[in-house]
Design an enzyme around this catalytic site. Structure first.
Site, mmCIF file in Angstrom:
data_model
loop_
_atom_site.group_PDB
_atom_site.id
_atom_site.type_symbol
_atom_site.label_atom_id
_atom_site.label_comp_id
_atom_site.label_asym_id
_atom_site.label_seq_id
_atom_site.Cartn_x
_atom_site.Cartn_y
_atom_site.Cartn_z
ATOM 1 N N ILE A 15 -3.489 -6.678 14.411
ATOM 2 C CA ILE A 15 -2.447 -6.505 15.349
ATOM 3 C C ILE A 15 -2.987 -5.483 16.731
ATOM 4 C CG2 ILE A 15 -0.128 -5.565 15.938
ATOM 5 C CD1 ILE A 15 0.136 -5.916 12.892
ATOM 6 N N ASN A 58 0.795 -1.172 0.082
ATOM 7 C CA ASN A 58 0.015 -0.086 -0.001
ATOM 8 C C ASN A 58 0.789 1.296 -0.001
ATOM 9 O OD1 ASN A 58 0.419 0.857 2.926
ATOM 10 N ND2 ASN A 58 -0.183 -1.184 3.348
HETATM 11 O O1 PMT Z 1 2.633 6.433 6.442
HETATM 12 P P1 PMT Z 1 2.237 7.851 5.648
HETATM 13 O O2 PMT Z 1 2.592 8.045 4.549
HETATM 14 O O3 PMT Z 1 2.881 8.837 6.606
HETATM 15 O O4 PMT Z 1 0.788 7.709 5.850
HETATM 16 C C1 PMT Z 1 0.286 7.780 7.440
HETATM 17 C C2 PMT Z 1 -1.106 6.849 7.406
HETATM 18 C C3 PMT Z 1 -2.162 7.261 6.449
HETATM 19 C C4 PMT Z 1 -0.636 5.635 7.018
HETATM 20 C C5 PMT Z 1 -1.285 6.665 8.922
HETATM 21 O O5 PMT Z 1 -1.653 8.175 9.260
HETATM 22 C C6 PMT Z 1 -2.575 5.790 9.159
HETATM 23 O O6 PMT Z 1 -3.684 6.372 9.057
HETATM 24 N N1 PMT Z 1 -2.352 4.545 9.349
HETATM 25 C C7 PMT Z 1 -3.356 3.396 9.602
HETATM 26 C C8 PMT Z 1 -3.555 2.941 8.258
HETATM 27 C C9 PMT Z 1 -4.514 2.007 8.523
HETATM 28 O O7 PMT Z 1 -4.143 0.731 8.074
HETATM 29 O O8 PMT Z 1 -5.520 2.068 8.726
HETATM 30 P P2 PMT Z 1 -7.141 1.031 8.949
HETATM 31 O O9 PMT Z 1 -8.172 1.996 9.052
HETATM 32 O O10 PMT Z 1 -7.068 0.015 7.905
HETATM 33 O O11 PMT Z 1 -6.773 0.415 10.239
HETATM 34 C C10 PMT Z 1 -7.126 0.513 11.457
HETATM 35 C C11 PMT Z 1 -6.092 0.472 12.586
HETATM 36 O O12 PMT Z 1 -5.891 -1.034 12.682
HETATM 37 C C12 PMT Z 1 -4.882 0.953 12.307
HETATM 38 O O13 PMT Z 1 -4.067 1.510 13.689
HETATM 39 C C13 PMT Z 1 -3.961 -0.177 11.884
HETATM 40 O O14 PMT Z 1 -2.476 0.228 12.202
HETATM 41 C C14 PMT Z 1 -4.517 -1.303 12.694
HETATM 42 N N2 PMT Z 1 -4.370 -2.364 11.856
HETATM 43 C C15 PMT Z 1 -5.101 -2.866 10.767
HETATM 44 C C16 PMT Z 1 -5.133 -4.188 10.080
HETATM 45 C C17 PMT Z 1 -4.213 -5.039 10.888
HETATM 46 N N3 PMT Z 1 -4.432 -6.020 10.310
HETATM 47 N N4 PMT Z 1 -3.722 -4.803 12.034
HETATM 48 C C18 PMT Z 1 -3.797 -3.546 12.551
HETATM 49 O O15 PMT Z 1 -3.055 -3.336 13.664
#
Ligand code: PMT
Length: 414
Positions: free
Chosen positions: A319, A222
């Protein structure tokens, strides 16, 4: 946190030796128009490009050029000069000045003033594109960012040397906007070892993308650059915490003083995160792939006559949800992110509940926002108690504000 506006702000502008020094004269004018008092110090090289007389006429104040000239002191030594300011602004900052700042040198007026300060410093770099992109400059910039120094620019464009690319100093109005943001952001200089609002605490941060192999050549990935997560790890370390950063593949330098564990897949990120516990704070800033290829090929998949291969996907471990659900070693504060393209707050609230975390940092990753890979972010803090929208800031400022919020929550004051 000292929130301040440009009106009445006391600024110290350090002009470095670059062609862009002429823009700093306009910067003085723009800042004064907005009610700021601007003291000016000029490096020896800066005086080759613009004269102290011009800076004096525009600032309405005596300009300092020499560390040792007693006649220039106007009742103030360089230490008082920097302490008297609400913010130091270095514009233009040359590659040489950045290098000397990063190494803490103090052999002239500019560097001595910068080392003697306990105030925030905002830097507007300006240099040839190759000098800006050189690994040595990028190392110095990363190290200064880790020290809490703020940056504006450089911009892309045609340069005085005829080359094109990043290296042009930000325009005066962009610097004015950055000064305004810097005045409003919390003052947090790196504390000495064992000090700071997170001293004695342990913080684990995930950052960057994960790569899920299709075969030894290809992967599902991604657009995360790791900038936001790395900035959070740097800010946690600067606030005194022992910090572990579990990072997917990025092009970023390791934040100084942070233990970095590099992984590729979501499952490896999960294992490294669990191994890093216990912690007081866990911040899940990584963009973890929700799915992986169920049966990645050990050999490169050949383009055959059967058309495109069908990939069967399997779900990856969550995670954030797993850390939040742990018994015995659950961090006191579990912070997740929500990256959404629509219904940001509703989706963030749903994630807060579903994943069992204490706080969600919601940011939009809709097309055109520039959140992935960009320098800035606009986030909304979502907790069970409500939401708080933060202004658009640099990712470093978001990181510092988040770390301060975490410190207050751990101390039980929020
Ligand atoms: O890296 P940059 O270019 O600076 O961009 C920053 C960012 C947009 C990546 C960052 O600010 C951000 O939003 N990170 C979370 C991205 C994400 O995967 O979001 P999500 O809405 O899909 O997931 C929700 C949360 O669950 C997140 O905290 C993610 O880390 C966590 N997660 C998701 C899936 C998974 N299998 N395990 C996780 O821990």
């Amino acid at each position: 946190m000292t929130a301040q506006t440009l009106a009445g702000a006391r600024l110290l502008l350090i002009i470095g030796g670059g062609v862009a020094a002429y823009k700093s004269l306009d910067l003085i004018r723009r800042l004064r128009e907005r009610g700021s008092a601007v003291n000016v110090a000029m490096s020896a090289a800066a005086q080759r490009f613009v004269t102290p007389l011009s800076a004096e006429a525009l600032s309405g104040r005596p300009v300092r050029t020499d560390l040792f000239a007693p006649t220039e002191h106007s009742g103030m030594g360089h230490i008082e000069y920097s302490r008297d300011a609400d913010l130091l602004v270095v514009a233009p900052a040359t590659a040489d000045l950045l290098a000397r700042m990063a190494h803490g040198l103090a052999d002239d007026l500019a560097t001595t003033t910068l080392l003697a300060t306990d105030k925030r410093t905002l830097v507007a770099p300006a240099m040839n594109v190759r000098m800006w992109l050189h690994p040595a400059t990028q190392r110095n910039v990363a190290s200064l960012r880790g020290d809490g120094v703020l940056f504006v620019g450089p911009d892309d464009g045609e340069m005085a040397c005829g080359e094109f690319g990043p290296g042009r100093m930000a325009e005066p109005l962009a610097i004015v906007a950055a000064v305004e943001r810097a005045l409003q952001s919390p003052t947090l200089l790196p504390p000495p070892p064992g000090a700071g609002p997170l001293a004695g605490r342990r913080v684990v941060v995930t950052s960057g993308p994960t790569y899920e192999p299709i075969d030894p050549v290809r992967f599902l990935g991604n657009r995360s650059s790791g900038k936001q997560g790395h900035a959070i790890a740097a800010a946690a370390r600067a606030a005194g915490a022992e910090t572990i950063l579990v990072s997917g593949p990025t092009a970023l330098a390791d934040p100084p003083g942070v233990k970095v564990v590099k992984i590729e897949t979501a499952r490896a990120m999960r294992d490294a995160t669990i191994a890093a516990l216990p912690a007081d704070v866990f911040v899940a800033a990584a963009a973890v792939a929700d799915w992986r290829v169920a049966d990645a090929s050990a050999e490169k998949i050949k383009k055959g006559s059967g058309g495109a291969p069908a990939l069967e996907l399997a779900e990856n471990p969550d995670i954030l949800a797993e850390v939040a659900a742990r018994r015995g070693d659950r961090p006191t504060l579990v912070i997740g992110f929500a990256a959404e393209t629509q219904a940001l707050i509703d989706n963030a609230r749903a994630k807060l509940e579903r994943k069992g975390c204490d706080l969600i940092v919601a940011n939009s990753v809709a097309a055109g926002e520039g959140t992935f890979g960009g320098a800035d972010n606009q986030v909304t803090i979502v907790t069970a108690d409500g939401i708080e929208e933060w202004p658009r800031m640099s990712k470093e400022e978001v990181a510092r504000a988040l770390v301060m919020l975490a410190a207050r929550k751990l101390a039980g004051s929020t």
